[in-house]
Design a protein around this motif. Structure first.
Motif, PDB file in Angstrom:
ATOM      1  N   LYS A  11       0.847  -1.186   0.000  1.00 24.94           N
ATOM      2  CA  LYS A  11       0.000   0.000   0.000  1.00 24.94           C
ATOM      3  C   LYS A  11       0.889   1.245   0.000  1.00 24.94           C
ATOM      4  CE  LYS A  11      -2.495  -1.420   3.610  1.00 24.94           C
ATOM      5  NZ  LYS A  11      -3.504  -1.392   4.670  1.00 24.94           N
ATOM      6  N   PRO A  12       0.433   2.329  -0.646  1.00 26.84           N
ATOM      7  CA  PRO A  12       1.205   3.560  -0.574  1.00 26.84           C
ATOM      8  C   PRO A  12       1.245   4.059   0.856  1.00 26.84           C
ATOM      9  CG  PRO A  12      -0.957   3.975  -1.511  1.00 26.84           C
ATOM     10  CD  PRO A  12      -0.820   2.489  -1.390  1.00 26.84           C
ATOM     11  N   GLY A  13       2.373   4.617   1.255  1.00 26.46           N
ATOM     12  CA  GLY A  13       2.507   5.098   2.619  1.00 26.46           C
ATOM     13  C   GLY A  13       2.481   6.611   2.692  1.00 26.46           C
ATOM     14  N   THR A  14       2.546   7.112   3.917  1.00 27.00           N
ATOM     15  CA  THR A  14       2.602   8.545   4.132  1.00 27.00           C
ATOM     16  C   THR A  14       3.780   9.146   3.388  1.00 27.00           C
ATOM     17  OG1 THR A  14       1.616   8.297   6.319  1.00 27.00           O
ATOM     18  CG2 THR A  14       2.828  10.319   5.913  1.00 27.00           C
ATOM     19  N   ALA A  15       4.898   8.472   3.455  1.00 28.43           N
ATOM     20  CA  ALA A  15       6.087   8.992   2.786  1.00 28.43           C
ATOM     21  C   ALA A  15       5.908   9.028   1.280  1.00 28.43           C
ATOM     22  CB  ALA A  15       7.302   8.135   3.145  1.00 28.43           C
ATOM     23  N   ASP A  16       5.181   8.073   0.713  1.00 27.97           N
ATOM     24  CA  ASP A  16       4.940   8.063  -0.724  1.00 27.97           C
ATOM     25  C   ASP A  16       4.166   9.293  -1.157  1.00 27.97           C
ATOM     26  OD1 ASP A  16       6.140   5.573  -1.151  1.00 27.97           O
ATOM     27  OD2 ASP A  16       4.316   4.535  -0.577  1.00 27.97           O
ATOM     28  N   LEU A  76      11.709   4.300  15.662  1.00 23.96           N
ATOM     29  CA  LEU A  76      11.122   4.028  14.354  1.00 23.96           C
ATOM     30  C   LEU A  76       9.634   3.732  14.490  1.00 23.96           C
ATOM     31  CD1 LEU A  76      11.254   3.433  11.314  1.00 23.96           C
ATOM     32  CD2 LEU A  76      12.108   1.141  11.878  1.00 23.96           C
ATOM     33  N   ILE A  77       9.269   2.896  15.447  1.00 27.91           N
ATOM     34  CA  ILE A  77       7.864   2.552  15.641  1.00 27.91           C
ATOM     35  C   ILE A  77       7.054   3.766  16.081  1.00 27.91           C
ATOM     36  CG2 ILE A  77       6.305   1.223  17.132  1.00 27.91           C
ATOM     37  CD1 ILE A  77       8.299  -1.085  16.970  1.00 27.91           C
ATOM     38  N   GLU A  78       7.630   4.591  16.945  1.00 24.95           N
ATOM     39  CA  GLU A  78       6.934   5.800  17.392  1.00 24.95           C
ATOM     40  C   GLU A  78       6.597   6.710  16.216  1.00 24.95           C
ATOM     41  OE1 GLU A  78       6.247   9.875  18.685  1.00 24.95           O
ATOM     42  OE2 GLU A  78       7.950   9.172  17.489  1.00 24.95           O
ATOM     43  N   GLU A  79       7.520   6.835  15.284  1.00 20.54           N
ATOM     44  CA  GLU A  79       7.283   7.683  14.110  1.00 20.54           C
ATOM     45  C   GLU A  79       6.169   7.113  13.240  1.00 20.54           C
ATOM     46  OE1 GLU A  79       8.126  10.985  11.513  1.00 20.54           O
ATOM     47  OE2 GLU A  79       8.649  10.539  13.604  1.00 20.54           O
ATOM     48  N   VAL A  80       6.157   5.806  13.067  1.00 23.18           N
ATOM     49  CA  VAL A  80       5.104   5.166  12.272  1.00 23.18           C
ATOM     50  C   VAL A  80       3.731   5.382  12.925  1.00 23.18           C
ATOM     51  CG1 VAL A  80       4.163   2.945  11.516  1.00 23.18           C
ATOM     52  CG2 VAL A  80       6.596   3.419  11.232  1.00 23.18           C
ATOM     53  N   MET A  81       3.649   5.185  14.229  1.00 21.64           N
ATOM     54  CA  MET A  81       2.379   5.337  14.936  1.00 21.64           C
ATOM     55  C   MET A  81       1.857   6.760  14.827  1.00 21.64           C
ATOM     56  SD  MET A  81       1.611   2.322  16.221  1.00 21.64           S
ATOM     57  CE  MET A  81       0.512   2.591  17.616  1.00 21.64           C
ATOM     58  N   TYR A  82       2.753   7.719  14.955  1.00 24.00           N
ATOM     59  CA  TYR A  82       2.361   9.128  14.840  1.00 24.00           C
ATOM     60  C   TYR A  82       1.891   9.446  13.423  1.00 24.00           C
ATOM     61  CZ  TYR A  82       3.104  14.105  13.998  1.00 24.00           C
ATOM     62  OH  TYR A  82       2.963  15.408  13.591  1.00 24.00           O
ATOM     63  N   CYS A  83       2.656   9.002  12.438  1.00 20.48           N
ATOM     64  CA  CYS A  83       2.300   9.273  11.042  1.00 20.48           C
ATOM     65  C   CYS A  83       0.962   8.644  10.673  1.00 20.48           C
ATOM     66  CB  CYS A  83       3.389   8.751  10.104  1.00 20.48           C
ATOM     67  SG  CYS A  83       4.908   9.718  10.108  1.00 20.48           S
ATOM     68  N   GLY A  84       0.664   7.483  11.251  1.00 22.77           N
ATOM     69  CA  GLY A  84      -0.567   6.790  10.905  1.00 22.77           C
ATOM     70  C   GLY A  84      -1.805   7.593  11.219  1.00 22.77           C
ATOM     71  N   ILE A  85      -1.894   8.115  12.431  1.00 27.46           N
ATOM     72  CA  ILE A  85      -3.096   8.854  12.813  1.00 27.46           C
ATOM     73  C   ILE A  85      -3.086  10.257  12.221  1.00 27.46           C
ATOM     74  CG2 ILE A  85      -2.120   9.630  15.009  1.00 27.46           C
ATOM     75  CD1 ILE A  85      -5.793   8.619  14.266  1.00 27.46           C
ATOM     76  N   MET A  86      -1.889  10.856  12.064  1.00 30.75           N
ATOM     77  CA  MET A  86      -1.805  12.172  11.434  1.00 30.75           C
ATOM     78  C   MET A  86      -2.286  12.101   9.982  1.00 30.75           C
ATOM     79  SD  MET A  86       1.552  14.476  10.500  1.00 30.75           S
ATOM     80  CE  MET A  86       2.028  13.240   9.262  1.00 30.75           C
ATOM     81  N   ASP A  87      -1.857  11.073   9.288  1.00 30.34           N
ATOM     82  CA  ASP A  87      -2.234  10.899   7.892  1.00 30.34           C
ATOM     83  C   ASP A  87      -3.740  10.692   7.763  1.00 30.34           C
ATOM     84  OD1 ASP A  87      -1.428  10.814   5.228  1.00 30.34           O
ATOM     85  OD2 ASP A  87      -1.345   8.637   5.197  1.00 30.34           O
ATOM     86  N   MET A  88      -4.328   9.915   8.675  1.00 35.05           N
ATOM     87  CA  MET A  88      -5.765   9.680   8.627  1.00 35.05           C
ATOM     88  C   MET A  88      -6.536  10.967   8.916  1.00 35.05           C
ATOM     89  SD  MET A  88      -8.095   6.910  10.674  1.00 35.05           S
ATOM     90  CE  MET A  88      -8.253   5.672   9.395  1.00 35.05           C
ATOM     91  N   ARG A  89      -6.063  11.750   9.881  1.00 40.25           N
ATOM     92  CA  ARG A  89      -6.736  13.015  10.189  1.00 40.25           C
ATOM     93  C   ARG A  89      -6.728  13.947   8.976  1.00 40.25           C
ATOM     94  NH1 ARG A  89      -4.802  17.745  11.101  1.00 40.25           N
ATOM     95  NH2 ARG A  89      -2.678  17.009  11.520  1.00 40.25           N
TER      96      ARG A  89
END
Length: 217
Positions: free
Chosen positions: A4-9, A67-80
């Motif tokens: 799946k495309p990610g936030t970074a993509d 690394l995991i902390e950054e992923v978790m933060y990006c996940g909800i930020m991207d959804m918002r």
């Protein structure tokens, strides 16, 4: 499994080689975390998925937890951000209930087909140690405020039944949407069908019952 495309993509990943490599590591970590969970995520798996040597990860992230902390933060930020853009794109005058329905679709599509980050964030929210969730929790609160506004508008317009507790109803809706990531089987259920069923359930569950028709004498 297709990647799946990610936030970074979507952000372009930056122009430099270093920025692109960092984005690749984050995308890989999001995928591994979404599949294997917090306890099962190993940097060797992330490196393999990113097609890098494991020691290279430490150049960009001091530890597995960082690394995991950054992923978790990006996940909800991207959804918002995705939800807000979806709502902003709706035509003026869209009814509050239709806006809630659009929010249901935005949440599910982002969770199930658009972002490994969001899937990882939702699935691991209760597994990640509390000290790694500071930024994530702030984004979760901001995301929740968008939904609070949607429900408040629907209540003001009389589109939510009076016998429901608005807070409980909203949290139940959000819990059901998040849980879809746990039971969804792509080979059996299409995202389109899940969205349609969720929209029907939410709309019918929240909307006031129509007044009974009078019998003709």
């Amino acid at each position: 499994m297709p990647r799946k495309p990610g936030t970074a993509d979507r952000a372009g990943g930056g122009d430099s080689k270093s920025q692109r490599t960092r984005a690749r590591i984050l995308d890989a970590a999001a995928h591994v975390l979404s599949v294997k969970g917090f306890a099962g995520t190993r940097l060797t798996d992330v490196a393999e998925y990113a097609e890098l040597q494991a020691p290279a990860i430490y150049y960009y992230f001091p530890s597995r937890e960082d690394l995991i902390e950054e992923v978790m933060y990006c996940g909800i930020m991207d959804m918002r951000e995705h939800l807000q853009k979806t709502l902003d794109a709706l035509p003026p005058g869209t009814s509050p209930m239709d806006r809630i329905s659009a929010g249901v679709e935005a949440h599910l599509r982002h969770e199930l087909e658009l972002s490994d980050y969001t899937t990882a964030s939702i699935r691991n929210s209760g597994q990640v140690p509390e000290h790694l969730r500071t930024r994530q929790k702030k984004e979760e609160a901001a995301y929740g405020r968008i939904w609070q506004g949607l429900f408040a508008d629907a209540i003001a317009d009389g589109e939510i039944r009076a016998d429901l507790d608005p807070r409980m109803a909203r949290l139940l809706v959000m819990g059901a949407l998040n849980w879809a990531a746990e039971w969804w089987e792509p080979r059996r259920d299409s995202v389109e069908d899940i969205v349609t069923n969720a929209q029907i359930l939410v709309r019918n569950g929240l909307s006031p019952s129509p007044a009974p028709k009078r019998r003709a004498r």
